[in-house]
Scaffold this motif. Structure first.
Motif, PDB file in Angstrom:
ATOM      1  N   VAL A 198       0.852  -1.187   0.000  1.00  0.00           N
ATOM      2  CA  VAL A 198       0.000   0.000   0.000  1.00  0.00           C
ATOM      3  C   VAL A 198       0.886   1.234   0.000  1.00  0.00           C
ATOM      4  CG1 VAL A 198      -1.806   1.271   1.219  1.00  0.00           C
ATOM      5  CG2 VAL A 198      -1.821  -1.238   1.226  1.00  0.00           C
ATOM      6  N   PHE A 199       0.545   2.196  -0.871  1.00  0.00           N
ATOM      7  CA  PHE A 199       1.298   3.440  -1.007  1.00  0.00           C
ATOM      8  C   PHE A 199       0.348   4.610  -0.799  1.00  0.00           C
ATOM      9  CE2 PHE A 199       3.564   0.226  -3.259  1.00  0.00           C
ATOM     10  CZ  PHE A 199       4.910   0.547  -3.184  1.00  0.00           C
ATOM     11  N   VAL A 200       0.805   5.651  -0.091  1.00  0.00           N
ATOM     12  CA  VAL A 200       0.059   6.893   0.075  1.00  0.00           C
ATOM     13  C   VAL A 200       0.928   8.011  -0.472  1.00  0.00           C
ATOM     14  CG1 VAL A 200      -0.960   8.511   1.693  1.00  0.00           C
ATOM     15  CG2 VAL A 200      -1.208   6.059   2.066  1.00  0.00           C
ATOM     16  N   ASN A 201       0.403   8.644  -1.510  1.00  0.00           N
ATOM     17  CA  ASN A 201       1.147   9.733  -2.165  1.00  0.00           C
ATOM     18  C   ASN A 201       2.557   9.282  -2.533  1.00  0.00           C
ATOM     19  OD1 ASN A 201      -1.037  11.550  -1.992  1.00  0.00           O
ATOM     20  ND2 ASN A 201      -0.470  12.091   0.117  1.00  0.00           N
ATOM     21  N   GLY A 202       2.650   8.038  -3.032  1.00  0.00           N
ATOM     22  CA  GLY A 202       3.913   7.511  -3.529  1.00  0.00           C
ATOM     23  C   GLY A 202       4.806   6.891  -2.480  1.00  0.00           C
ATOM     24  N   VAL A 203       4.400   6.899  -1.207  1.00  0.00           N
ATOM     25  CA  VAL A 203       5.217   6.359  -0.124  1.00  0.00           C
ATOM     26  C   VAL A 203       4.634   5.015   0.327  1.00  0.00           C
ATOM     27  CG1 VAL A 203       6.150   6.750   2.183  1.00  0.00           C
ATOM     28  CG2 VAL A 203       5.846   8.677   0.609  1.00  0.00           C
TER      29      VAL A 203
END
Length: 642
Positions: A116-121
């Motif tokens: 899982v990534f949030v804003n590419g992180v």
């Protein structure tokens, strides 16, 4: 009837396929659906951008809008990728629309490894090693989104799924909301998908091992074997529902979990056939396993061609349906409650099987209840089978206990009968010995004492001895005859005893000029009247007659006997009445003869009365009971006979 049921079954399958075709439509409508929840709004993504990319970071290109969930991407990925399969999905959401509370993403049905990534992180992944294959397809995940990575406005959430080349690849559902809102959904799904199946199936495995051990001790109970195999095979089938990691070779594990369902079904039906003792059950069981093997081959061929295995799944339901037809005939013919119960249970299993087939990713007819019923129905089948078997065992145990009680009662009765028989035999032996001894005594008295007295009487008469001497010898012979009579077996017949004493005393009475009147009625024998009691009765009556001869100056004697009761007790009464001079009350006090008469009456358990009549004469009455009281009134026998 069978043909009609088979046609009905085919129509049901056709209707199911038709409904599935209508249900399998591409999702339309808004990309994000806002769902109200008491803890806050939840954003559920029905459409998102998907990219079949093997990039380790969120790819920049190759995105295409598609509906969610996208559960079967395997064929597309294999066409574009070599080796392991990979796919990405991304969507945007507005942080401000979710309030100020901490938010989380909830996702499920992802095959198999998940990142899982949030804003590419990258904020989460369900695996620790790139080489390790996970089983994430049935796992729900709740991933908190760090506030530090979130922007006040638009944010991007991206998920990457990875799988082996020979395994399924798919993207599941995605929902974002407050920790409490999506957490409540996560807890329900985790319980229904993981906790409950894991607990129930481990219990089923342990019980199966226990049943198998029981079968080792009772090989003739084939139901135990089929029941244990049913539990073990359903556990093998259901393990991948709640396991998160593969315990051994992934390909072998996959084949075991897939193919075990056919043999789990065959064992379940084999148990029913053996438990209900269906006709031709051996042939039925053989056919079930042959069909299971055929379905395994069918699935193997279909998966080699990268085609769906829906046909073999539907055939499994048809296998259930065919057995249901046989079970319905058996239930109608026998009316057995157990047959109808299993019929309903297997019908439920077939229905839930259709439900779970519709949730297979490469079929995807419907989402249904949101989880698979198979982990529960396998356990439910096993438990109902086990409880049915336990009920039968308990019934058999109750029957054994009843049989044991009956046997104990029979043994007790037989023991009592044997004891009574032995007691009767001993009594017969004693009676025989007594009879032999009585006969010996009677012979000795007759041939010895009796012969001597008769000889003495003859000598006395020849020598013209005084009359008293001759009379004394006659009285002695008469007494001896009475004694001998008492030893003769009369079986308690008092009337016979009275006849004997009348016969013995008749001559003396005639010589004394006394007439005798006989008034004797039929009386029941006195079972307690043995030889000793008979002698006491004869002596008592002899004493009464002797008193009449010596003192009464009577001309008539009446000897009577009839049934009579005293104080509500059955018995008989013997009466001797004379027309002599009678006697004054109290004038005979201290008479040994009268005292002996009373004592003998007591030994006989009777009641003796001696009364002088007003018109003259004496009445002697003796009442004897039919059943004597339990007492020891014969203690004076030796004294009186001495």
């Amino acid at each position: 009837m069978i043909a009609r049921l088979i046609c009905l079954l085919v129509l049901i399958c056709a209707a199911t396929l038709g409904f599935a075709a209508l249900a399998q439509t591409t999702p339309s409508g808004p990309a994000v659906i806002v769902e109200d929840h008491p803890e806050g709004p939840i954003l559920r993504f029905s459409r998102a951008e998907i990219s079949l990319s093997r990039s380790d970071a969120v790819p920049d290109s190759g995105w295409a809008a598609r509906g969610l969930p996208a559960l079967w991407l395997s064929d597309e990925a294999r066409a574009q990728q070599d080796g392991d399969l990979s796919a990405w999905v991304r969507a945007e959401f507005d942080r401000s629309s979710l309030g100020n509370e901490a938010i989380s993403v909830f996702t499920e049905d992802n095959r198999e490894r998940l990142s899982v990534f949030v804003n590419g992180v990258n904020i989460f992944r369900n695996y620790s090693s790139d080489q390790k294959l996970m089983l994430g397809w049935n796992q729900p995940y709740l991933i908190p989104l760090p506030e530090a990575l979130l922007k006040p406005g638009r944010n991007e959430i991206a998920l990457r799924v990875e799988s082996g080349n020979k395994h399924a690849l798919g993207i599941g559902t995605i929902s974002i909301g407050s920790q409490n809102a999506v957490g409540a959904i996560y807890q329900r799904q985790y319980f229904a998908r993981i906790d409950a199946p894991k607990t129930l199936n481990w219990i089923m495995l342990l019980l199966s091992v226990f049943v198998f051990v029981m079968w080792l001790g009772r090989r003739q109970e084939r139901e135990l074997l089929w029941l244990s195999l049913t539990g073990i095979l359903w556990f093998a089938r259901n393990y991948h529902f709640f396991a998160e990691t593969v315990p051994f070779d992934p390909v072998l594990f996959q084949q075991i979990t897939y193919y075990s369902v056919y043999f789990a079904v065959a064992c379940s039906l084999a148990f029913c056939a053996e438990f209900l003792k269906l006709r031709h059950r051996k042939q039925i069981i053989f056919a079930m396993f042959a069909i299971g093997l055929l379905l395994s081959v069918s699935r193997y061929v279909l998966t080699l061609t990268d085609r769906t295995d829906m046909a073999s799944s539907v055939m499994t339901v048809v296998l259930f349906g065919t057995f249901l037809v046989l079970l319905l005939r058996h239930s109608i013919r026998t009316g057995s409650a157990e047959s109808w119960m299993l019929l309903v249970l297997l019908s439920l299993a077939a229905t839930t099987g259709i439900h779970d087939i519709g949730r297979i990713p490469n079929i995807d007819w419907w989402t249904g209840a949101g989880f698979h019923f198979q982990p529960f129905i396998g356990f439910f089948l096993f438990m109902v089978f086990m409880l049915s078997l336990a009920r039968r065992f308990l019934s058999a145990l109750s029957l054994v206990e009843e049989t044991n009680v009956h046997l104990e009662k029979s043994v007790t009765e037989a023991t009592d009968a044997l004891a009574a028989s032995q007691k009767a035999q001993r009594e017969m032996e004693v009676d025989r010995a007594l009879e032999t001894e009585r006969e010996r005594l009677m012979r000795e008295m007759h041939d010895g004492i009796g012969s001597s007295l008769v000889t003495a009487l003859a000598v006395a008469r020849k020598r013209n001895d005084p009359a008293p001497t001759i009379k004394t010898l006659q009285r002695a012979i008469s007494d001896l005859k009475i004694t001998v009579d008492s030893l003769a077996p009369v079986e308690g017949d008092v009337v016979t005893l009275l006849a004997n004493i009348r016969h013995r005393m008749e001559q003396e009475l005639t010589e004394a000029g006394i007439a005798s009147i006989w008034k004797v009625e039929d009386c029941d024998p006195l079972e307690w009247m043995d030889a000793s009691h008979s002698l006491h009765l004869l002596r008592l009556l002899q004493e009464a007659l002797s008193n009449i001869l010596q003192h009464a100056k009577a001309t008539t004697i009446t000897l009577a006997c009839k049934p009579d009761s005293f104080e509500r007790k059955a018995g008989l009464r013997i009466s001797i009445l004379d027309d002599g001079t009678g006697f004054e009350p109290g004038s005979r006090n201290g008479s040994k003869g009268l005292n002996f008469m009373y004592e003998r009456a007591a030994i006989l358990h009777g009641l003796l009365t001696i009364e002088s009549e007003n018109r003259g004469g004496t009445a002697v009455s003796l009442w004897l009971p039919q059943v004597p009281p339990s007492s020891d009134l014969e203690r004076k026998l030796e004294k009186l006979d001495g």
